[in-house]
Enzyme design. Structure first.
Site, short mmCIF file in Angstrom:
data_model
loop_
_atom_site.label_atom_id
_atom_site.label_comp_id
_atom_site.label_asym_id
_atom_site.label_seq_id
_atom_site.Cartn_x
_atom_site.Cartn_y
_atom_site.Cartn_z
N ASP A 30 0.82 -1.12 0.07
CA ASP A 30 0.10 0.02 0.17
C ASP A 30 0.92 1.28 0.04
O ASP A 30 0.45 2.31 -0.27
CB ASP A 30 -0.93 0.01 1.16
CG ASP A 30 -2.08 -1.11 1.29
OD1 ASP A 30 -2.57 -1.39 0.22
OD2 ASP A 30 -2.01 -1.81 2.30
N SER A 61 -0.36 -2.49 -5.14
CA SER A 61 -1.32 -3.47 -4.74
C SER A 61 -1.31 -4.27 -5.96
O SER A 61 -1.72 -3.95 -7.14
CB SER A 61 -2.81 -3.01 -4.35
OG SER A 61 -2.55 -2.30 -3.06
N ASN A 136 -2.00 -5.05 5.46
CA ASN A 136 -2.70 -4.58 4.02
C ASN A 136 -4.14 -3.98 4.24
O ASN A 136 -4.92 -4.55 5.21
CB ASN A 136 -2.84 -5.75 3.03
CG ASN A 136 -3.12 -5.45 1.72
OD1 ASN A 136 -2.47 -4.67 1.10
ND2 ASN A 136 -4.53 -5.77 1.15
N SER A 169 -2.89 -8.85 6.79
CA SER A 169 -4.11 -8.37 6.01
C SER A 169 -5.22 -8.10 6.99
O SER A 169 -5.56 -8.94 7.58
CB SER A 169 -4.16 -8.93 4.69
OG SER A 169 -3.09 -9.37 3.76
#
Length: 359
Positions: A30, A61, A136, A169
């Site tokens: 990111d 990404s 993430n 994530s």
């Protein structure tokens, strides 16, 4: 009272005492200025760890494990969130924190630039005990995302370079800068980015505390894929402290379905669950799949993986190998010749069996 107690519990969980501080390299897909990596960085340092970020200058990404290095010595445009202006070097330090670096490349490329350039030249070639990617913005669940996620790609690159790695994530998918982190929310709890970072820090500290000093955190070739759900703290406390569940990547995971729109003449993707994407071939088939665990409740998944893609044992692979013969020999001629030569040398030298090298 409930909110204040819950907030205190969550905050305290991030600062689990560590038996020893470790050296950590951080990355993500990111970008170096994202809210969640900066909060993770802050909390890891607060736990006593030595931490360095080398992450993309902009959002990268979906790059998976692609290792793409820039052809430009300088940034053609401003970095994400205008933190670094166009014309600045393609590799450089954050204007505020010298231990936060950006590089104009993919997540995997950032890992290699960190290991092969930044750390040797600027940090005395210090050893790295753990690589962490993320958290993430958005989950990376299942085998399908394993090959597509840049968060996983940067982690996988580190593991291939002998550094244990964990890819984090989170279900909150809003892309935002670290300069926009709510100090207070409607629920009275920390910002979702802060809680995602707290959850990740708690897991890192668990690994550190469970590892003997001066020992590897995980064996060679091993890593973790960690997914946490959507954190609701902006508005309520319904999901702010999800328990961690051991999972496997497959099981309920999705792949893509190409859907054609006759009106626009364009395609878009939709999720599709297939048997081929979820069959359990390796590992513990009794473990739940990470996708249903995270998508169907306030739970976090932790899946152990390795970088060994080699065909597994069992009747299925045996049938494939048999079908390839005699065109493809089911042996290693070079290894066979080497063993024969070893035997010949032992015969010549009359080496006693107790001194033989195990083969």
């Amino acid at each position: 009272m409930k909110l204040h107690l819950l907030s205190a519990v969550i905050a305290a969980s991030s600062f689990v005492g560590t038996s020893s501080a470790i050296s950590i390299l951080m990355g993500n897909d990111d970008g170096f200025g994202s809210a969640q990596i900066r909060e993770f960085y802050r909390l890891l340092k607060a736990s006593g760890h030595q931490v360095l970020i080398v992450a993309p200058a902009d959002n990268e990404s979906g790059q998976g494990g692609r290792s793409v290095f820039t052809n430009n010595k300088t940034l053609a445009v401003n970095s994400e969130y205008n933190l670094v202006p166009a014309g600045a070097p393609s590799l450089g330090r954050d204007p505020i924190d010298p231990d936060i670096w950006y590089y104009n490349g993919t997540p995997a490329a950032c890992t290699y630039v960190a290991l092969d350039h930044v750390i040797p030249l600027y940090y005395g070639n210090r050893s790295i005990d753990l690589y962490v990617g993320g958290p993430n913005f958005g989950t990376n669940l299942g085998n399908f995302l394993y090959t597509l996620a840049g968060t996983m790609g940067g982690t996988y690159a580190a593991i291939g370079r002998n550094v244990p790695g964990v890819a984090f994530s989170g279900g909150n998918s809003e892309q935002r800068s670290y300069t926009w982190i709510n100090k207070t929310t409607a629920s009275g709890l920390p910002d979702p980015a802060t809680i995602q970072a707290q959850l990740a820090t708690t897991l890192v500290n668990q690994l550190v505390n469970a590892t003997q000093p001066h020992k590897r955190i995980m064996p060679l070739g091993y890593g973790l894929n960690v997914n946490t759900p959507f954190i609701t703290s902006l508005t309520n406390d319904s999901c702010v402290n999800p328990p961690f569940i051991q999972t496997r990547m497959g099981g309920g995971g999705t792949t893509d379905l190409a859907v054609y729109n006759a009106t626009t003449g364009l395609f878009h993707y939709e999720n599709l669950i297939t048997d081929g994407n979820n069959i359990c071939i390796n590992g513990n088939c009794a473990l739940p799949g990470e996708t249903p665990i995270v998508d169907n409740g306030c739970f976090a998944s932790v899946s152990v993986f390795t970088i060994d893609y080699d065909a597994p044992l069992g009747p299925a692979q045996h049938g494939i190998r048999t079908a390839l013969q005699p065109l493809v020999a089911y042996e290693n001629p070079a290894a066979k010749m080497m063993l024969k030569e070893r035997k010949r040398l032992r015969d010549i030298l009359s080496v006693r069996p107790e001194y033989e090298v195990n083969e």
